[in-house]
Design a protein around this motif. Structure first.
Motif, PDB file in Angstrom:
ATOM      1  N   GLU A 160     -21.534 -10.669  -6.163  1.00 23.84           N
ATOM      2  CA  GLU A 160     -20.760  -9.613  -6.110  1.00 23.84           C
ATOM      3  C   GLU A 160     -20.718  -8.781  -7.870  1.00 23.84           C
ATOM      4  O   GLU A 160     -20.289  -7.948  -8.126  1.00 23.84           O
TER       5      GLU A 160
ATOM      6  N   GLN B 177     -13.101  -8.254  -1.852  1.00 27.21           N
ATOM      7  CA  GLN B 177     -13.743  -6.887  -1.787  1.00 27.21           C
ATOM      8  C   GLN B 177     -12.806  -5.432  -2.030  1.00 27.21           C
ATOM      9  O   GLN B 177     -12.627  -5.083  -2.552  1.00 27.21           O
ATOM     10  N   ARG B 178     -11.943  -6.278  -2.319  1.00 28.98           N
ATOM     11  CA  ARG B 178     -10.365  -5.245  -2.098  1.00 28.98           C
ATOM     12  C   ARG B 178     -10.136  -4.842  -3.488  1.00 28.98           C
ATOM     13  O   ARG B 178      -9.227  -3.932  -3.745  1.00 28.98           O
TER      14      ARG B 178
ATOM     15  N   ASP C 273      -5.791   3.551  -7.792  1.00 28.23           N
ATOM     16  CA  ASP C 273      -6.333   3.050  -8.632  1.00 28.23           C
ATOM     17  C   ASP C 273      -6.243   1.858  -9.812  1.00 28.23           C
ATOM     18  O   ASP C 273      -5.089   2.558 -10.635  1.00 28.23           O
TER      19      ASP C 273
ATOM     20  N   GLU D 229       1.382  -1.010  -0.169  1.00 33.65           N
ATOM     21  CA  GLU D 229       0.117  -0.245   0.305  1.00 33.65           C
ATOM     22  C   GLU D 229       0.743   1.010  -0.047  1.00 33.65           C
ATOM     23  O   GLU D 229       2.258   1.565   0.218  1.00 33.65           O
TER      24      GLU D 229
ATOM     25  N   ALA E 274     -12.342  -2.929  -4.944  1.00 30.73           N
ATOM     26  CA  ALA E 274     -12.026  -1.347  -4.197  1.00 30.73           C
ATOM     27  C   ALA E 274     -11.437  -1.088  -5.581  1.00 30.73           C
ATOM     28  O   ALA E 274     -11.291   0.131  -5.382  1.00 30.73           O
TER      29      ALA E 274
ATOM     30  N   ARG F 163     -11.976   1.089  -8.232  1.00 34.77           N
ATOM     31  CA  ARG F 163     -13.021   2.158  -7.780  1.00 34.77           C
ATOM     32  C   ARG F 163     -14.131   1.565  -8.049  1.00 34.77           C
ATOM     33  O   ARG F 163     -15.018   2.270  -8.232  1.00 34.77           O
ATOM     34  N   GLN F 164     -14.829   0.549  -6.837  1.00 36.53           N
ATOM     35  CA  GLN F 164     -15.660   0.400  -6.589  1.00 36.53           C
ATOM     36  C   GLN F 164     -16.819  -0.608  -8.042  1.00 36.53           C
ATOM     37  O   GLN F 164     -18.083  -1.009  -8.559  1.00 36.53           O
TER      38      GLN F 164
END
Length: 202
Positions: free
Chosen positions: A152, A97-98, A66, A62, A101, A104-105
């Motif tokens: 999802e 989920q990561r 994006d 990290e 994300a 950008r979803q």
């Protein structure tokens, strides 16, 4: 130029093959041939990683920023180490989920590949592991991943059946376990139609 992040384990880093032979690199090359401007993938993957180890590596990397396209293939080492399907489901769900994300979803920009079946390989026979048991456990893992992806709206590519017909020497790397670049090409071809469709969406 679209940005591509590939997450996984030995199957994504391409243990035993050159950089260009990895399936994410082959997929990106095919997308460019199809007229989609996508760069070489950034790969976060290491041989032997489980779901929790991939998550820890992502933490260490990290901020990842994006991405326009994210692929995920993980879980074989969970099965190899005898971990439960329930544990895999929970950890895979968090990774999914990561991945969403990171786009950008945009769940429609995430592509998941099923776990291949290593039980058909000479390595499995050398370890005296039951091919039937390996297949059953991986089928349970893949069913869990497929269900989560469906919920999802994430694309799921089943390459397990392809892997089960890839036992010949030309389909395997020198270690008798990992796929060769030729086998990875089959995975990339299977993923290509879905990847093209995903990248055609805003």
């Amino acid at each position: 130029m679209l940005r591509y992040l590939a997450l996984g384990d030995s199957y994504t880093i391409g243990e035993g093959v050159g950089d260009a032979g990895r399936w994410p690199a082959q997929l990106a090359a095919r997308l460019r041939d199809a007229g989609i401007a996508i760069g070489e993938p950034r790969i976060i993957a290491t041989t032997g990683w489980t779901t929790d180890e991939l998550a820890a590596a992502m933490d260490a990397a990290e901020p990842l920023g994006d991405w326009d396209f994210v692929s995920l293939l993980i879980g074989v080492n969970n099965q190899y180490r005898g971990r439960s399907v329930d544990d895999y489901r929970e950890e895979f769900a968090a990774l999914l989920q990561r991945a969403i994300a990171l786009t950008r979803q945009r769940a429609a920009r995430v592509l998941v590949l099923s776990i291949p079946d290593w039980g058909v390989t000479p390595f499995a026979r050398r370890e005296l592991r039951s091919p039937c048991r390996i297949a059953q456990e991986l089928d349970a893992y893949n069913a869990a991943a497929s269900e989560l992806c469906s919920a999802e709206g994430v694309a799921f590519v089943d390459i397990t059946a392809i892997s089960r017909t890839g036992e010949t020497a030309d389909m395997l790397a020198a270690d008798g376990l990992h796929p060769s670049a030729l086998q990875y090409a089959r995975w990339a071809e299977a993923a290509l139609p879905l990847a093209r469709r995903l990248l055609a969406t805003p």
